[in-house]
Design a protein around this motif. Structure first.
Motif, PDB file in Angstrom:
ATOM      1  N   GLY B  75       0.880  -1.253   0.018  1.00 41.85           N
ATOM      2  CA  GLY B  75      -0.104   0.075  -0.005  1.00 41.85           C
ATOM      3  C   GLY B  75       0.813   1.209  -0.018  1.00 41.85           C
ATOM      4  O   GLY B  75       2.043   1.092  -0.012  1.00 41.85           O
ATOM      5  N   VAL B  76       0.249   2.340   0.178  1.00 43.34           N
ATOM      6  CA  VAL B  76       0.929   3.611  -0.029  1.00 43.34           C
ATOM      7  C   VAL B  76       0.927   4.309   1.344  1.00 43.34           C
ATOM      8  O   VAL B  76      -0.242   4.290   1.886  1.00 43.34           O
ATOM      9  CB  VAL B  76       0.449   4.564  -1.159  1.00 43.34           C
ATOM     10  CG1 VAL B  76       1.182   5.863  -0.994  1.00 43.34           C
ATOM     11  CG2 VAL B  76       0.258   4.061  -2.384  1.00 43.34           C
ATOM     12  N   PHE B  77       2.068   4.842   1.998  1.00 43.03           N
ATOM     13  CA  PHE B  77       1.850   5.558   3.230  1.00 43.03           C
ATOM     14  C   PHE B  77       2.718   6.672   3.011  1.00 43.03           C
ATOM     15  O   PHE B  77       3.934   6.656   2.942  1.00 43.03           O
ATOM     16  CB  PHE B  77       2.268   4.331   4.260  1.00 43.03           C
ATOM     17  CG  PHE B  77       2.403   5.268   5.653  1.00 43.03           C
ATOM     18  CD1 PHE B  77       1.274   5.977   6.201  1.00 43.03           C
ATOM     19  CD2 PHE B  77       3.529   5.093   6.308  1.00 43.03           C
ATOM     20  CE1 PHE B  77       1.480   6.763   7.362  1.00 43.03           C
ATOM     21  CE2 PHE B  77       3.814   5.937   7.881  1.00 43.03           C
ATOM     22  CZ  PHE B  77       2.665   6.384   8.239  1.00 43.03           C
ATOM     23  N   GLN B  78       2.050   7.891   3.337  1.00 39.85           N
ATOM     24  CA  GLN B  78       2.836   9.306   3.132  1.00 39.85           C
ATOM     25  C   GLN B  78       2.588  10.018   4.312  1.00 39.85           C
ATOM     26  O   GLN B  78       1.526   9.941   5.120  1.00 39.85           O
ATOM     27  CB  GLN B  78       2.062  10.117   2.295  1.00 39.85           C
ATOM     28  CG  GLN B  78       2.554   9.753   0.719  1.00 39.85           C
ATOM     29  CD  GLN B  78       1.724  10.724   0.000  1.00 39.85           C
ATOM     30  OE1 GLN B  78       0.492  10.902  -0.158  1.00 39.85           O
ATOM     31  NE2 GLN B  78       2.348  11.769  -0.752  1.00 39.85           N
ATOM     32  N   ILE B  79       3.429  10.802   4.966  1.00 41.52           N
ATOM     33  CA  ILE B  79       3.514  11.638   6.129  1.00 41.52           C
ATOM     34  C   ILE B  79       3.646  12.987   5.469  1.00 41.52           C
ATOM     35  O   ILE B  79       4.649  13.298   4.846  1.00 41.52           O
ATOM     36  CB  ILE B  79       4.566  11.390   7.199  1.00 41.52           C
ATOM     37  CG1 ILE B  79       4.490   9.842   7.645  1.00 41.52           C
ATOM     38  CG2 ILE B  79       4.503  12.160   8.231  1.00 41.52           C
ATOM     39  CD1 ILE B  79       5.366   9.360   8.468  1.00 41.52           C
ATOM     40  N   THR B 119       2.985  -2.060   5.373  1.00 40.18           N
ATOM     41  CA  THR B 119       2.194  -1.556   4.034  1.00 40.18           C
ATOM     42  C   THR B 119       1.549  -2.550   3.362  1.00 40.18           C
ATOM     43  O   THR B 119       0.889  -2.155   2.405  1.00 40.18           O
ATOM     44  CB  THR B 119       3.272  -0.660   3.137  1.00 40.18           C
ATOM     45  OG1 THR B 119       4.412  -1.398   3.349  1.00 40.18           O
ATOM     46  CG2 THR B 119       3.460   0.747   4.067  1.00 40.18           C
ATOM     47  N   GLU B 120       2.222  -3.906   3.693  1.00 37.23           N
ATOM     48  CA  GLU B 120       1.714  -4.757   2.798  1.00 37.23           C
ATOM     49  C   GLU B 120       0.056  -5.319   3.108  1.00 37.23           C
ATOM     50  O   GLU B 120      -0.632  -5.619   2.449  1.00 37.23           O
ATOM     51  CB  GLU B 120       2.562  -6.270   3.023  1.00 37.23           C
ATOM     52  CG  GLU B 120       3.679  -6.220   2.128  1.00 37.23           C
ATOM     53  CD  GLU B 120       4.696  -7.394   1.932  1.00 37.23           C
ATOM     54  OE1 GLU B 120       3.890  -8.475   2.386  1.00 37.23           O
ATOM     55  OE2 GLU B 120       5.656  -7.413   1.839  1.00 37.23           O
ATOM     56  N   SER B 121      -0.196  -4.840   4.649  1.00 37.05           N
ATOM     57  CA  SER B 121      -1.549  -5.245   4.848  1.00 37.05           C
ATOM     58  C   SER B 121      -2.453  -4.035   4.267  1.00 37.05           C
ATOM     59  O   SER B 121      -3.487  -4.386   4.516  1.00 37.05           O
ATOM     60  CB  SER B 121      -1.602  -5.061   6.397  1.00 37.05           C
ATOM     61  OG  SER B 121      -1.550  -3.575   6.853  1.00 37.05           O
ATOM     62  N   LEU B 122      -1.889  -3.367   3.516  1.00 43.94           N
ATOM     63  CA  LEU B 122      -2.807  -2.370   3.003  1.00 43.94           C
ATOM     64  C   LEU B 122      -3.223  -2.729   1.682  1.00 43.94           C
ATOM     65  O   LEU B 122      -4.017  -1.874   0.805  1.00 43.94           O
ATOM     66  CB  LEU B 122      -2.304  -0.707   2.939  1.00 43.94           C
ATOM     67  CG  LEU B 122      -1.918  -0.130   4.377  1.00 43.94           C
ATOM     68  CD1 LEU B 122      -1.317   1.225   4.063  1.00 43.94           C
ATOM     69  CD2 LEU B 122      -3.162   0.247   5.194  1.00 43.94           C
ATOM     70  N   PHE B 131      -4.944   0.706  -0.416  1.00 45.17           N
ATOM     71  CA  PHE B 131      -5.157   1.494   0.424  1.00 45.17           C
ATOM     72  C   PHE B 131      -4.022   2.614   0.318  1.00 45.17           C
ATOM     73  O   PHE B 131      -2.875   2.278   0.501  1.00 45.17           O
ATOM     74  CB  PHE B 131      -5.436   1.369   1.757  1.00 45.17           C
ATOM     75  CG  PHE B 131      -6.739   0.737   1.900  1.00 45.17           C
ATOM     76  CD1 PHE B 131      -8.039   1.467   1.858  1.00 45.17           C
ATOM     77  CD2 PHE B 131      -6.860  -0.584   2.418  1.00 45.17           C
ATOM     78  CE1 PHE B 131      -9.236   0.887   1.937  1.00 45.17           C
ATOM     79  CE2 PHE B 131      -8.316  -1.182   2.655  1.00 45.17           C
ATOM     80  CZ  PHE B 131      -9.500  -0.333   2.490  1.00 45.17           C
ATOM     81  N   ALA B 132      -4.287   4.084   0.188  1.00 44.99           N
ATOM     82  CA  ALA B 132      -3.283   4.897   0.616  1.00 44.99           C
ATOM     83  C   ALA B 132      -3.690   5.662   1.606  1.00 44.99           C
ATOM     84  O   ALA B 132      -4.560   6.346   1.877  1.00 44.99           O
ATOM     85  CB  ALA B 132      -3.146   6.072  -0.747  1.00 44.99           C
ATOM     86  N   LEU B 133      -2.544   5.498   2.646  1.00 42.48           N
ATOM     87  CA  LEU B 133      -2.510   6.164   4.064  1.00 42.48           C
ATOM     88  C   LEU B 133      -1.826   7.614   4.090  1.00 42.48           C
ATOM     89  O   LEU B 133      -0.746   7.376   3.681  1.00 42.48           O
ATOM     90  CB  LEU B 133      -2.226   5.152   5.106  1.00 42.48           C
ATOM     91  CG  LEU B 133      -2.740   5.248   6.486  1.00 42.48           C
ATOM     92  CD1 LEU B 133      -4.191   4.806   6.301  1.00 42.48           C
ATOM     93  CD2 LEU B 133      -1.952   4.296   7.250  1.00 42.48           C
ATOM     94  N   ARG B 134      -2.421   8.503   4.456  1.00 43.92           N
ATOM     95  CA  ARG B 134      -1.659   9.893   4.624  1.00 43.92           C
ATOM     96  C   ARG B 134      -1.912  10.143   6.246  1.00 43.92           C
ATOM     97  O   ARG B 134      -3.032  10.292   6.411  1.00 43.92           O
ATOM     98  CB  ARG B 134      -2.169  10.734   3.616  1.00 43.92           C
ATOM     99  CG  ARG B 134      -3.373  11.173   3.662  1.00 43.92           C
ATOM    100  CD  ARG B 134      -3.263  12.175   2.391  1.00 43.92           C
ATOM    101  NE  ARG B 134      -3.005  13.252   2.706  1.00 43.92           N
ATOM    102  CZ  ARG B 134      -2.399  14.021   1.539  1.00 43.92           C
ATOM    103  NH1 ARG B 134      -2.809  14.046   0.438  1.00 43.92           N
ATOM    104  NH2 ARG B 134      -1.924  15.393   2.033  1.00 43.92           N
ATOM    105  N   ALA B 135      -0.814  10.804   6.512  1.00 45.51           N
ATOM    106  CA  ALA B 135      -0.856  11.236   7.878  1.00 45.51           C
ATOM    107  C   ALA B 135      -0.475  12.642   7.750  1.00 45.51           C
ATOM    108  O   ALA B 135       0.541  13.267   7.311  1.00 45.51           O
ATOM    109  CB  ALA B 135       0.312  10.435   8.641  1.00 45.51           C
TER     110      ALA B 135
END
Lengths: 252, 299
Positions: B75-79, B119-122, B131-135
């Motif tokens: 998945g994508v994770f951005q801060i 991130t693999e769980s996204l 899922f793209a998660l952003r903080a």
């Protein structure tokens, strides 16, 4: 319910306010009068800068549009000639929106606009920026009905009320100055001139009638205070602020 | 754009002399944090951290995107850290200051690259949907210690966040709203937290959790990120002060103690919040998640 406001709670900014109403929560901060960039400097008045920051993500054209509206409205209430060659920097951070905000069918910039205006005004008051007048704003939604004559206006509706009254035919945001002059009107949807006129009249009642108990929403009178309109609310907020600032005088 | 007001020479020498005499302006011990306060919003994934006068809000949000072609199972994770003039008039929108660059780099190293979030769980459907998660980190009030406060805010928000459940039928994925299915917590592998040590007197004295005035006077800083199991995620050093390599061992021991305290604090606040949300005790009935047995790995 009347909006909830906390003033001057941030330490760095010159003035700040947190405003909560109907699930919208906005933090506003004002820095000013401060040094201005040479290219923005105006010889006879103050420069105003408005930054709107969304809860999620970075600013988009939607925020730029709201900033322009806010800038033009606030310019007419800030007494800019009294602080020439300075900058008044207004930052509005959207903290939370109601869950239903995106699915109401009304443009989200319209539903947010009155809250942003109120937050900006409260932050300006908290920063003691010279103002020539105050401001109150309200959202009015006209649900679509089969008989246009019997349509009921929704005054300052919550997101859930908008969702229930779907489809909304038109939505209007009105802002009035302390003297009852119209400062801003943003309308969206299809409506006739008569409907707009009625909406404007209703908005004026909510915003700035001094006397006569005007009911803001159906559940408004629970508070039991007299003359519950936005002008009265604003006055009570300022009174609390002044009382807080003058507490050294009243203490024995 | 107005400059940040520089600290005056008198104030500078005053703070330095006081530190030499083992006194901090606010009377704290050299290795003491300011009062930490953590509150969660009504929604999932909003954490409001107050560290003394510093206040940071982190907000997690999620949407569905196509994963990068070279990382089909991730998945994508951005801060995102963007300073606004709210924290200080010197912060200009669209022009990152040095502090902002350092903060985003440290958070990137501390949380994203240490694989705090799996991130693999996204991933929803490999190569097609994830899922793209952003903080989003919003700095509301700035009185030093931004890195420590932001790290706490992001980690607390991640642990508080619940992502919506999805149903996959072949190539078709349906995201179920919160009303339809109870949302699922993220799979967090470990909880890194940052501790900043500010160096004075050319590396002879150091303070924990300096406030803004002390930050302006210090000659260097060491940022250590650890989790509560004592694993160091990153060490960064900025500024000119010389730090003995052996001193870093002492710092990690001290950091571990602080990180343990902070993790415990975050956990109690999370538990309180969960208790408040689950007042009727029905939430466990709604959960669609399978219990994961925590057996000892073989071997």
């Amino acid at each position: 319910m009347a909006p909830d406001a906390v003033l001057s709670h941030l330490h760095r900014a010159d003035g700040s306010a947190t405003y909560t109403h109907n699930g919208y929560c906005i933090i506003g901060a004002v820095n000013g009068p401060i040094e201005v960039l040479r290219r923005d400097e105006r010889p006879e008045e103050a420069t105003i800068e408005v930054n709107v920051r969304p809860a999620v993500g970075v600013g988009s054209p939607k925020e730029r549009h709201i900033e322009t509206l806010l800038h033009n409205t606030l310019r007419s209430i800030i007494s800019t000639p009294s602080i020439p060659r300075t900058l008044v920097q207004i930052t509005l951070q959207v903290h939370s929106l109601p869950d239903e905000d995106s699915s109401t069918g009304v443009s989200p910039s319209l539903t947010l606009l009155p809250h942003l205006l109120h937050t900006a005004l409260l932050a300006l008051l908290s920063a003691s920026i010279p103002l020539s007048t105050t401001l109150t704003a309200v959202l009015i939604a006209l649900p679509s009905t089969n008989t246009p004559t019997a349509c009921t206006q929704l005054l300052s509706p919550t997101a859930i009320e908008l969702l229930r009254a779907k489809p909304i035919r038109s939505a209007h945001v009105f802002a009035f100055s302390g003297e009852g002059k119209m400062l801003l009107n943003e309308s969206d949807g299809t409506f006739s001139y008569e409907e707009w006129d009625e909406a404007a009249e209703a908005a004026e009642e909510v915003c700035c009638k001094e006397d006569g108990a005007v009911v803001l929403a159906e559940n408004m009178e629970v508070d039991g205070r007299e003359g519950e309109n936005l002008d009265g609310w604003l006055r009570s907020v300022v009174r609390t602020k002044v009382e807080h600032e003058q507490r050294w005088k009243s203490a024995r | 754009m107005p400059q940040e007001a520089h600290i005056s020479v008198n104030e500078r020498t005053f703070i330095q002399d006081a530190i030499k005499e083992q006194v901090r302006l606010d009377g704290r011990a050299f290795d003491a944090f300011r009062a930490l306060e953590l509150t969660f919003g009504d929604e999932y994934g909003v954490a409001d951290v107050q560290l003394g006068k510093t206040r940071v809000i982190a907000r997690i949000s999620v949407h569905v995107v196509t994963p990068a072609p070279e990382r089909k199972f991730d998945g994508v994770f951005q801060i995102i850290t963007e300073f606004s003039p709210m924290a200080s008039p010197a912060f200009e929108v669209g022009r990152p200051t040095n502090a902002e660059v350092v903060l985003s780099r440290i958070l990137e190293k501390a949380i994203r690259r240490s694989n705090a979030l799996d991130t693999e769980s996204l991933c929803i459907i490999a190569g097609l949907k994830c899922f793209a998660l952003r903080a989003d980190v919003h700095v509301i009030d700035h009185d030093g210690g931004l890195i420590d406060a932001s790290c706490i805010a992001v980690m607390a928000a991640l642990q508080h966040f619940r992502r919506p459940d999805v149903v996959v039928e072949g190539e078709k994925a349906t995201v179920l709203s919160i009303r339809e299915r109870d949302p699922i917590p993220l799979s967090i592998l470990h909880q890194p937290l940052c501790v900043t040590f500010s160096y004075f007197e050319e590396g002879e004295l150091f303070l924990v959790d300096a406030n803004l005035a002390e930050e302006q006077v210090r000659s260097g800083e060491v940022i250590i990120t650890m989790n509560r199991h004592g694993e160091v995620c990153q060490i960064a050093k900025y500024g000119g002060a010389t730090v003995e390599p052996y001193a870093l061992f002492n710092l990690t021991t001290l950091a571990l103690q602080k990180v343990k305290e902070m993790s415990k604090f975050i956990q109690t606040r999370l538990d309180d919040d969960a208790k408040k949300r689950n007042a009727s005790g029905l939430l466990s009935e709604l959960s669609a998640e399978n219990d994961r047995p925590f057996d000892k790995p073989v071997g």
